[in-house]
Design a protein around this motif. Structure first.
Motif, mmCIF file in Angstrom:
data_model
loop_
_atom_site.group_PDB
_atom_site.id
_atom_site.type_symbol
_atom_site.label_atom_id
_atom_site.label_comp_id
_atom_site.label_asym_id
_atom_site.label_seq_id
_atom_site.Cartn_x
_atom_site.Cartn_y
_atom_site.Cartn_z
ATOM 1 N N LYS B 33 0.811 -1.206 0.000
ATOM 2 C CA LYS B 33 0.000 0.000 0.000
ATOM 3 C C LYS B 33 0.852 1.267 0.000
ATOM 4 C CE LYS B 33 -3.487 1.466 3.165
ATOM 5 N NZ LYS B 33 -4.054 0.907 4.397
ATOM 6 N N TYR B 34 1.861 1.294 0.882
ATOM 7 C CA TYR B 34 2.732 2.474 0.946
ATOM 8 C C TYR B 34 3.805 2.403 -0.123
ATOM 9 C CZ TYR B 34 0.365 2.589 5.367
ATOM 10 O OH TYR B 34 -0.601 2.588 6.320
ATOM 11 N N THR B 37 3.330 4.578 -3.804
ATOM 12 C CA THR B 37 3.837 5.928 -4.059
ATOM 13 C C THR B 37 5.349 5.900 -4.295
ATOM 14 O OG1 THR B 37 3.794 6.197 -1.673
ATOM 15 C CG2 THR B 37 2.111 7.353 -2.938
ATOM 16 N N MET B 81 3.228 14.315 -1.587
ATOM 17 C CA MET B 81 2.248 13.224 -1.654
ATOM 18 C C MET B 81 2.596 12.116 -0.659
ATOM 19 S SD MET B 81 0.983 12.339 -5.457
ATOM 20 C CE MET B 81 1.663 10.711 -5.469
ATOM 21 N N ILE B 82 3.885 11.749 -0.653
ATOM 22 C CA ILE B 82 4.311 10.656 0.235
ATOM 23 C C ILE B 82 4.141 11.053 1.701
ATOM 24 C CG2 ILE B 82 6.332 9.369 1.030
ATOM 25 C CD1 ILE B 82 7.241 9.353 -1.937
ATOM 26 N N PHE B 84 2.146 13.192 2.945
ATOM 27 C CA PHE B 84 0.727 13.264 3.308
ATOM 28 C C PHE B 84 0.142 11.875 3.548
ATOM 29 C CE2 PHE B 84 -3.829 13.599 2.447
ATOM 30 C CZ PHE B 84 -4.144 14.532 3.431
ATOM 31 N N THR B 85 0.473 10.910 2.682
ATOM 32 C CA THR B 85 -0.046 9.549 2.911
ATOM 33 C C THR B 85 0.472 9.012 4.246
ATOM 34 O OG1 THR B 85 1.752 8.641 1.595
ATOM 35 C CG2 THR B 85 -0.350 8.874 0.486
ATOM 36 N N SER B 87 1.097 10.878 6.934
ATOM 37 C CA SER B 87 0.294 11.525 7.973
ATOM 38 C C SER B 87 -1.055 10.826 8.111
ATOM 39 C CB SER B 87 0.054 12.998 7.635
ATOM 40 O OG SER B 87 1.259 13.698 7.706
ATOM 41 N N LEU B 88 -1.637 10.464 6.964
ATOM 42 C CA LEU B 88 -2.909 9.731 7.008
ATOM 43 C C LEU B 88 -2.730 8.416 7.752
ATOM 44 C CD1 LEU B 88 -4.557 10.004 3.464
ATOM 45 C CD2 LEU B 88 -5.344 10.992 5.612
ATOM 46 N N ALA B 89 -1.651 7.701 7.393
ATOM 47 C CA ALA B 89 -1.399 6.396 8.009
ATOM 48 C C ALA B 89 -1.190 6.541 9.515
ATOM 49 C CB ALA B 89 -0.189 5.741 7.366
#
Lengths: 232, 121
Positions: B33-34, B37, B81-82, B84-85, B87-89
């Protein structure tokens, strides 16, 4: 009305015994649960010695996570009402009956306010200014005036317990939860209480953190008031 | 223009980086998933290193005078982008951990209460 008193505690071993004694004298039938937020002192032993139920968190969650644990406990065990009060002796159990009477009347959230009668410990001038600012911000956002939005002495109905059990802010939760409860159409009121200066320990909000606190809570209030359906 | 030595270094480094990312997914150290990106990032590095014309093309398309600025811009975009993903995680993990900690506390209290009740019987 089955009532639960939720006391979040982080290293409050010195001030809890006096609170327990006062609670036993209080003219309301209620259960007490202390949420021991990974204290490093004898908080757990003090609770056990007084025969008070204690939930030990294996990791320090902070005030929001600890209080929410109490609401989840209240929800799981079918309590009709819950009162949260600080473990440091600031909140006097004499006012439990008054707070709970409003829940019985059909209100969902009843906040104990220092600034209706302006009696007792009024906090420092700087804090009062901050509290007035939050009060103004919440009125701006919701159209309702709450004189003491940072008060952590409050009673909740079963309905609101359910919402808090599902969602509760992580830190500095008090002002934000008022907006979230209002947003979800819960009935909110406040009653005058007298608070004591804390007996032991220090406030979780130091001068250094004050600016961060103001900005974070302002943002949280603003977000909570535009959030749809959900809550805190 | 880019010097021949730097050009080789960039080409080799970008390919090694791509292999490194794929290997991390292969040995299951990086969740797919990670990894997506990162794979996207490393592929675009490889493409830009092997075919600098793509960079000139992008720069021309956007009206960026120096192609290297187009490169910086795209790298910054990918990094944002990376991050931010991530931070979401992190937010999601924090919420899950909080719920788990609360659940452990509640279960332990219930267990303690049950054992006291059993002792009394």
């Amino acid at each position: 009305m089955r009532t639960l008193i939720i006391i979040p505690a982080y290293n409050e071993a010195k001030s809890l015994p006096a609170l327990f004694d006062a609670l036993k004298k209080a003219p309301v039938a209620c259960d007490i649960v202390v949420i021991n937020d990974c204290s490093t002192d004898d908080t757990e032993a003090v609770c056990r010695a007084h025969g008070v139920r204690v939930i030990n968190l294996p990791v320090n969650l902070g005030i929001g996570g600890a209080v929410q644990t109490g609401y989840r406990y209240a929800w799981n065990n079918g309590y009709d009402a819950a009162v949260q009060m600080d473990g440091d002796g600031q909140h006097d159990p004499r006012f439990l009956k008054l707070l709970l009477s409003r829940i019985q009347e059909g209100y969902d959230l009843c906040i104990g306010s220092r600034f209706i009668e302006n009696e007792g410990f009024q906090s420092s001038a700087a804090r009062r200014l901050g509290i007035r600012y939050f009060s103004w911000l919440i009125r701006f956002m919701t159209g309702h005036r709450f004189s003491d939005p940072t008060s952590g002495y409050r009673a909740c109905s079963r309905g609101l317990i359910g919402m808090f059990a599902r969602e509760y802010p992580k830190d500095y939760p008090e002002p934000e939860t008022i907006v979230a409860a209002h947003r979800n159409k819960f009935k909110i009121t406040e009653v005058p209480v007298i608070m004591n200066p804390r007996r032991e320990g220090t406030s979780s909000i130091t001068n250094l953190k004050a600016v961060y606190y103001m900005i974070k809570v302002s943002l949280a209030i603003a977000i909570a008031s535009i959030r749809k359906g959900g809550s805190a | 223009m880019i010097s021949p030595v730097l050009s080789i270094v960039v080409k080799v480094a970008s390919i090694l980086f791509f292999i490194f990312i794929i290997n991390m997914v292969r040995i299951k150290k990086l969740e797919l998933k990670y990894a997506l990106t990162w794979i996207l990032t490393s592929v675009s590095f490889v493409v830009m290193a092997l075919f600098p014309e793509t960079l000139y093309f992008i720069a021309g398309l956007l009206g960026v005078e120096l192609p290297v600025n187009a490169l910086f811009m795209s790298i910054i975009f990918l990094l944002i982008m990376i991050v931010f993903t991530l931070s979401l995680a992190v937010s999601r993990q924090a919420l899950r951990i909080k719920t788990l900690v609360q659940e452990i506390g509640l279960i332990r209290e219930e267990l303690a209460r049950k054992s006291i009740e059993e002792e009394q019987e």
